[in-house]
Design an enzyme around this catalytic site. Structure first.
Site, PDB file in Angstrom:
ATOM      1  N   SER A  23       0.835  -1.205   0.000  1.00 59.53           N
ATOM      2  CA  SER A  23       0.000   0.000   0.000  1.00 59.53           C
ATOM      3  C   SER A  23       0.869   1.254   0.000  1.00 59.53           C
ATOM      4  O   SER A  23       1.900   1.299   0.665  1.00 59.53           O
ATOM      5  CB  SER A  23      -0.891   0.002   1.246  1.00 59.53           C
ATOM      6  OG  SER A  23      -1.443   1.271   1.447  1.00 59.53           O
ATOM      7  N   TYR A  42      -1.836   5.733  -4.147  1.00 55.90           N
ATOM      8  CA  TYR A  42      -2.670   6.916  -3.928  1.00 55.90           C
ATOM      9  C   TYR A  42      -1.750   8.063  -4.293  1.00 55.90           C
ATOM     10  O   TYR A  42      -0.548   8.007  -4.000  1.00 55.90           O
ATOM     11  CB  TYR A  42      -3.058   7.065  -2.460  1.00 55.90           C
ATOM     12  CG  TYR A  42      -4.129   6.130  -1.948  1.00 55.90           C
ATOM     13  CD1 TYR A  42      -5.314   5.936  -2.642  1.00 55.90           C
ATOM     14  CD2 TYR A  42      -3.973   5.483  -0.722  1.00 55.90           C
ATOM     15  CE1 TYR A  42      -6.304   5.099  -2.137  1.00 55.90           C
ATOM     16  CE2 TYR A  42      -4.956   4.649  -0.216  1.00 55.90           C
ATOM     17  CZ  TYR A  42      -6.113   4.467  -0.930  1.00 55.90           C
ATOM     18  OH  TYR A  42      -7.094   3.646  -0.425  1.00 55.90           O
ATOM     19  N   THR A  93      -5.705   3.108  -7.119  1.00 48.82           N
ATOM     20  CA  THR A  93      -7.015   3.019  -6.463  1.00 48.82           C
ATOM     21  C   THR A  93      -7.847   4.256  -6.778  1.00 48.82           C
ATOM     22  O   THR A  93      -7.416   5.385  -6.553  1.00 48.82           O
ATOM     23  CB  THR A  93      -6.824   2.850  -4.942  1.00 48.82           C
ATOM     24  OG1 THR A  93      -6.036   1.686  -4.732  1.00 48.82           O
ATOM     25  CG2 THR A  93      -8.159   2.703  -4.224  1.00 48.82           C
ATOM     26  N   LYS A  99      -8.017  -0.057  -9.738  1.00 46.26           N
ATOM     27  CA  LYS A  99      -8.723  -0.688  -8.610  1.00 46.26           C
ATOM     28  C   LYS A  99      -9.914   0.164  -8.177  1.00 46.26           C
ATOM     29  O   LYS A  99      -9.759   1.366  -7.952  1.00 46.26           O
ATOM     30  CB  LYS A  99      -7.757  -0.861  -7.436  1.00 46.26           C
ATOM     31  CG  LYS A  99      -8.386  -1.454  -6.183  1.00 46.26           C
ATOM     32  CD  LYS A  99      -7.319  -1.748  -5.142  1.00 46.26           C
ATOM     33  CE  LYS A  99      -7.885  -2.392  -3.885  1.00 46.26           C
ATOM     34  NZ  LYS A  99      -8.521  -1.457  -2.971  1.00 46.26           N
ATOM     35  N   HIS A 108     -14.030  -1.379  -2.287  1.00 46.84           N
ATOM     36  CA  HIS A 108     -13.078  -1.065  -1.221  1.00 46.84           C
ATOM     37  C   HIS A 108     -13.486  -1.764   0.088  1.00 46.84           C
ATOM     38  O   HIS A 108     -13.302  -1.228   1.176  1.00 46.84           O
ATOM     39  CB  HIS A 108     -13.006   0.456  -1.021  1.00 46.84           C
ATOM     40  CG  HIS A 108     -11.642   0.962  -0.642  1.00 46.84           C
ATOM     41  ND1 HIS A 108     -10.843   1.674  -1.503  1.00 46.84           N
ATOM     42  CD2 HIS A 108     -10.936   0.876   0.511  1.00 46.84           C
ATOM     43  CE1 HIS A 108      -9.716   2.010  -0.886  1.00 46.84           C
ATOM     44  NE2 HIS A 108      -9.741   1.540   0.333  1.00 46.84           N
TER      45      HIS A 108
HETATM   46  C1  FNR Z   1      -7.969  -1.317   2.902  1.00 47.57           C
HETATM   47  N1  FNR Z   1      -8.050  -1.139   1.517  1.00 47.57           N
HETATM   48  C2  FNR Z   1      -7.107  -0.351   0.882  1.00 47.57           C
HETATM   49  N2  FNR Z   1      -7.124  -0.239  -0.477  1.00 47.57           N
HETATM   50  C3  FNR Z   1      -6.169   0.486  -1.116  1.00 47.57           C
HETATM   51  O1  FNR Z   1      -6.214   0.570  -2.344  1.00 47.57           O
HETATM   52  N3  FNR Z   1      -5.171   1.094  -0.408  1.00 47.57           N
HETATM   53  C4  FNR Z   1      -5.082   1.021   0.950  1.00 47.57           C
HETATM   54  O2  FNR Z   1      -4.162   1.564   1.570  1.00 47.57           O
HETATM   55  C5  FNR Z   1      -6.096   0.297   1.634  1.00 47.57           C
HETATM   56  N4  FNR Z   1      -6.090   0.207   2.990  1.00 47.57           N
HETATM   57  C6  FNR Z   1      -6.985  -0.620   3.633  1.00 47.57           C
HETATM   58  C7  FNR Z   1      -6.881  -0.792   5.016  1.00 47.57           C
HETATM   59  C8  FNR Z   1      -7.744  -1.681   5.675  1.00 47.57           C
HETATM   60  C9  FNR Z   1      -7.622  -1.854   7.161  1.00 47.57           C
HETATM   61  C10 FNR Z   1      -8.709  -2.417   4.924  1.00 47.57           C
HETATM   62  C11 FNR Z   1      -9.620  -3.418   5.577  1.00 47.57           C
HETATM   63  C12 FNR Z   1      -8.813  -2.220   3.556  1.00 47.57           C
HETATM   64  C13 FNR Z   1      -9.058  -1.879   0.721  1.00 47.57           C
HETATM   65  C14 FNR Z   1      -8.519  -3.239   0.294  1.00 47.57           C
HETATM   66  O3  FNR Z   1      -7.476  -3.130  -0.637  1.00 47.57           O
HETATM   67  C15 FNR Z   1      -9.615  -4.117  -0.338  1.00 47.57           C
HETATM   68  O4  FNR Z   1     -10.207  -3.440  -1.421  1.00 47.57           O
HETATM   69  C16 FNR Z   1     -10.694  -4.540   0.652  1.00 47.57           C
HETATM   70  O5  FNR Z   1     -10.152  -4.782   1.923  1.00 47.57           O
HETATM   71  C17 FNR Z   1     -11.397  -5.792   0.158  1.00 47.57           C
HETATM   72  O6  FNR Z   1     -12.435  -6.171   0.980  1.00 47.57           O
HETATM   73  P1  FNR Z   1     -12.292  -7.267   2.167  1.00 47.57           P
HETATM   74  O7  FNR Z   1     -11.496  -8.423   1.625  1.00 47.57           O
HETATM   75  O8  FNR Z   1     -11.599  -6.565   3.286  1.00 47.57           O
HETATM   76  O9  FNR Z   1     -13.704  -7.583   2.502  1.00 47.57           O
END
Ligand code: FNR
Length: 382
Positions: free
Chosen positions: A110, A132, A158, A257, A281
């Protein structure tokens, strides 16, 4: 360690995680936004799918291998980018990357990681980088260059967080950024001594809580201090033109994404993207968003096989992976599932989460009479 973790599914790991983390940190990991309707919809979409299994297929050898971007992968599964994993476990990003490498699965770093891209890349295995964009775009371009030099194969941009999401619970819990001890969170932190000593204590010994690790030193904030001007993410002015410029700049695979509309998926094809992630997300952005599983069939027909289709949001069982593949996904990403394992037990906990999903996937395939991923299709759903 993992073997004596009495956790037999992702839900067990989730409970362990909840017990170990301070409430405010737990809610950051777990919660969605507003009324959490998108999160509920994500699960409901998976739960509503049932199978019509085939029998007498000789399922003694189940093959879960697939090809992602021209390279073999043992499972149609990768770890989603999740910022702030370092708050859940000491150097959590490294634990995730190492467990992924051990399992032979791709790990997405990330932009918001608490360890810099070079150090995570050194964990080995197959790695992707999620972007990002900082307000000062030159900072982002410099980080992209570093990600490429570190061996990241794909860039995931994203797109579903154009403005900060409405996380009402953050205000309630007093766990904002910059993080400071206050009347609302002190008791919470003090009543979770294992987390306090194992995560915060270890950072304190090594010079403080890291944050924004991918920024140059002079611009780096700590979780407790807040960001420098220009070093905040700014995504509300991002458009297709800037995406085309990124396509030209990034030599590796490019994945968009957070796509839920077939017209955007077609635009991604025109742009020359190599993949998209059909995602809301994990229900953490737009609370009234469609469940990715429900959006998938139209998107698959719009793009045909012109790019790699990933899906995430709500995957908690191996059978969910089959449901996504049957409806058109090439592979899935998992976010919270490995984070529950991480928060419960560090790297062995992540390994446990991944192997549970893999075992469940193999068992579901056998019970369905499907010997390879190629045999998973819409005919099984009924
Ligand atoms: C995320 N997600 C996320 N996505 C992204 O593009 N950059 C990021 O820094 C983050 N950070 C993040 C932190 C936490 C704590 C969570 C739970 C999620 C979203 C992640 O990539 C993904 O899209 C989702 O978590 C998918 O859903 P599930 O598997 O958590 O249900």
């Amino acid at each position: 360690m993992a073997a004596d973790l009495a956790c037999y599914n992702i839900a067990d790991l989730r409970l362990r995680a909840q017990r170990r983390l301070p409430h405010g940190v737990w809610e950051y990991l777990e919660r969605g936004v507003e009324d959490e309707a998108a999160m509920a919809r994500n699960r409901a979409a998976f739960d509503a799918v049932t199978f019509r299994p085939r029998v007498l297929r000789g399922v003694h050898a189940i093959d879960t291998r697939t090809t992602i971007f021209g390279r073999e992968s043992p499972l149609p599964l990768a770890l989603a980018p999740t910022g702030a994993a370092g708050l859940l476990w000491h150097e959590g990003d490294l634990a995730l990357a190492r467990a992924a490498a051990e399992a032979g699965l791709p790990f997405t770093i990330s932009s918001a990681s608490t360890i810099d891209v070079e150090q995570i890349a050194a964990a080995g295995g197959r790695q992707w980088f999620q972007l990002y964009l900082w307000e000062d775009r030159a900072l982002s371009h410099a980080v992209l260059e570093r990600a490429w030099q570190s061996g990241c194969e794909a860039l995931f941009v994203t797109l579903d967080m154009s403005v900060p999401p409405n996380r009402e619970y953050i205000h309630r819990n007093g766990f904002g950024t910059p993080f400071r001890l206050n009347a609302r969170n002190t008791l919470d932190v003090l009543t979770h001594p294992r987390w306090l000593a194992g995560v915060m204590g270890r950072y304190a010994l090594s010079g403080g809580i890291p944050s924004q690790a991918n920024l140059p030193d002079r611009l780096r904030a700590s979780v407790t201090k807040g960001a420098h001007p220009g070093a905040l993410f700014k995504l509300d002015n991002l458009d297709w033109e800037e995406m085309r410029a990124l396509r030209d700049r990034w030599p590796g695979k490019l994945v968009l994404k957070g796509i839920l509309h077939p017209a955007d998926a077609e635009e991604a094809v025109r742009l020359g993207a190599d993949g998209i992630v059909v995602s809301n997300h994990g229900g953490r952005a737009l609370d009234s968003a469609i469940a990715p599983l429900a959006a998938l069939p139209d998107i698959r027909s719009a793009v045909s096989d012109r790019l790699t289709l990933f899906l995430d949001s709500g995957i908690r069982r191996g059978s969910d992976v089959v449901k996504a593949l049957a409806q058109g996904a090439d592979a899935v990403l998992v976010g919270r599932a490995p984070l529950y394992g991480l928060s419960a037990a560090g790297q062995p906990g992540v390994t446990r989460a991944l192997s549970l999903l893999a075992e469940e996937l193999r068992r579901t395939m056998a019970l369905l009479g499907t010997r390879s991923l190629a045999e998973i299709d819409l005919e099984l759903i009924g």
